[in-house]
Design an enzyme around this catalytic site. Structure first.
Site, short mmCIF file in Angstrom:
data_model
loop_
_atom_site.label_atom_id
_atom_site.label_comp_id
_atom_site.label_asym_id
_atom_site.label_seq_id
_atom_site.Cartn_x
_atom_site.Cartn_y
_atom_site.Cartn_z
N ALA A 1 -15.05 5.00 11.91
CA ALA A 1 -14.91 4.00 10.84
C ALA A 1 -13.71 4.36 9.96
O ALA A 1 -13.81 4.41 8.74
CB ALA A 1 -16.19 3.91 10.01
N PRO B 1 -10.92 2.67 9.23
CA PRO B 1 -10.50 1.66 8.24
C PRO B 1 -11.38 1.66 7.00
O PRO B 1 -10.89 1.54 5.87
CB PRO B 1 -10.63 0.35 9.02
CG PRO B 1 -10.40 0.74 10.44
CD PRO B 1 -11.10 2.06 10.57
N TYR B 2 -12.68 1.84 7.19
CA TYR B 2 -13.61 1.92 6.06
C TYR B 2 -13.26 3.11 5.18
O TYR B 2 -13.20 3.00 3.94
CB TYR B 2 -15.04 2.06 6.60
CG TYR B 2 -16.11 2.25 5.56
CD1 TYR B 2 -16.57 1.20 4.80
CD2 TYR B 2 -16.67 3.51 5.35
CE1 TYR B 2 -17.58 1.38 3.84
CE2 TYR B 2 -17.67 3.71 4.40
CZ TYR B 2 -18.12 2.63 3.65
OH TYR B 2 -19.10 2.82 2.71
N GLY B 3 -13.00 4.26 5.80
CA GLY B 3 -12.62 5.44 5.05
C GLY B 3 -11.32 5.23 4.29
O GLY B 3 -11.17 5.69 3.14
N LYS C 1 -12.10 3.08 1.24
CA LYS C 1 -12.87 3.82 0.24
C LYS C 1 -12.02 4.91 -0.42
O LYS C 1 -12.23 5.23 -1.60
CB LYS C 1 -14.13 4.40 0.87
CG LYS C 1 -15.15 3.36 1.30
CD LYS C 1 -15.61 2.49 0.13
CE LYS C 1 -16.72 1.54 0.51
NZ LYS C 1 -17.20 0.73 -0.63
#
Length: 243
Positions: free
Chosen positions: A147, A149-151, A154
């Site tokens: 993940a 892109p999520y990291g 964030k």
């Protein structure tokens, strides 16, 4: 005034379910008046935790600005915002991500935070007081394989919070992040079992974070008692985070 937030007024984005709902309910239990923002407005309509609910797309500038004006009018003021709305995105290697999938994660998790916080800042600056809380993730500090892109998004909101906090100094408007480890919410439904087990194995306490634990932390950071901390990240990772 301490931990008493009776009569204080907050917006919670992504309030219909999971972390956002838990935060909304906790703030309400402590006497605050809560406006819930979410695309799924119907899920919030019968919950007594909310004084006002409205359908908002945090990625849409017009939607956010309109909701801000209506919310402040309905609540009769505003003391803070919990920018919680977010998506995980697909759990798969980065090289399998499409540009559309990448942009969707960035749009909700990063741009959505910018639009929501910017919209309420005009009011908070005028009042000279406020609490901005952004729900980030341990993935923003350490990254999560599967993940990325999520990291990235964030991590982006952590950098945004640190910069914004310093832009607002000296004032009584604080900007802080919460960084939970993987939490038991419906977002797990879109994660693979392999991904979930891997993330659980990284938590020394051997369990997932709960929405109640995040809600309690959010309530304290939103209170007047949290008065000398800004531009920081509050850890909720069961010992996983090393800084």
């Amino acid at each position: 005034m301490g931990f008493d937030i009776t009569g204080q007024k907050f917006i919670v984005t992504g309030a219909a379910k999971g972390i956002g709902l838990a935060i909304s309910q906790r703030l309400s239990q402590l006497g605050a008046e809560v406006a819930g923002w979410d695309l799924e407005k119907d899920l919030m309509s019968t919950d007594p935790a909310f004084k006002f609910t409205t359908k908002v797309d945090v990625t849409d500038e017009v939607s956010v600005q309109s909701a801000t004006e209506v919310t402040i009018q309905k609540l009769g003021g505003l003391h803070g915002l919990i920018a919680n709305a977010g998506i995980n995105g697909p759990t798969k290697p980065t090289w399998e991500y499409t540009l559309e999938e990448w942009e969707q994660v960035m749009s909700v998790d990063l741009t959505g935070v910018f639009l929501a916080t910017r919209a309420v800042l005009h009011h908070l600056i005028q009042e000279g007081y406020g609490r901005l809380i952004i729900v980030s993730s341990v993935a923003g500090k350490e990254g999560n394989p599967g993940a990325s892109p999520y990291g990235a998004a964030k991590a982006g909101v952590i950098g945004y919070a640190k910069g914004l906090a310093r832009e607002l100094l000296p004032s009584q408007i604080t900007v802080n992040c919460l960084a939970p480890a993987i939490t038991e919410t419906d977002l797990m439904e879109k994660m693979t079992e392999e991904y979930i087990l891997d993330k659980k194995s990284r938590i020394p306490m051997g369990r997932f974070c709960t929405t109640a634990e995040i809600a309690n932390m959010a309530a304290w950071v939103a209170s007047p008692e949290c008065s000398f901390t800004t531009g920081q990240v509050f850890d909720l990772t069961g010992g996983r985070a090393t800084y």
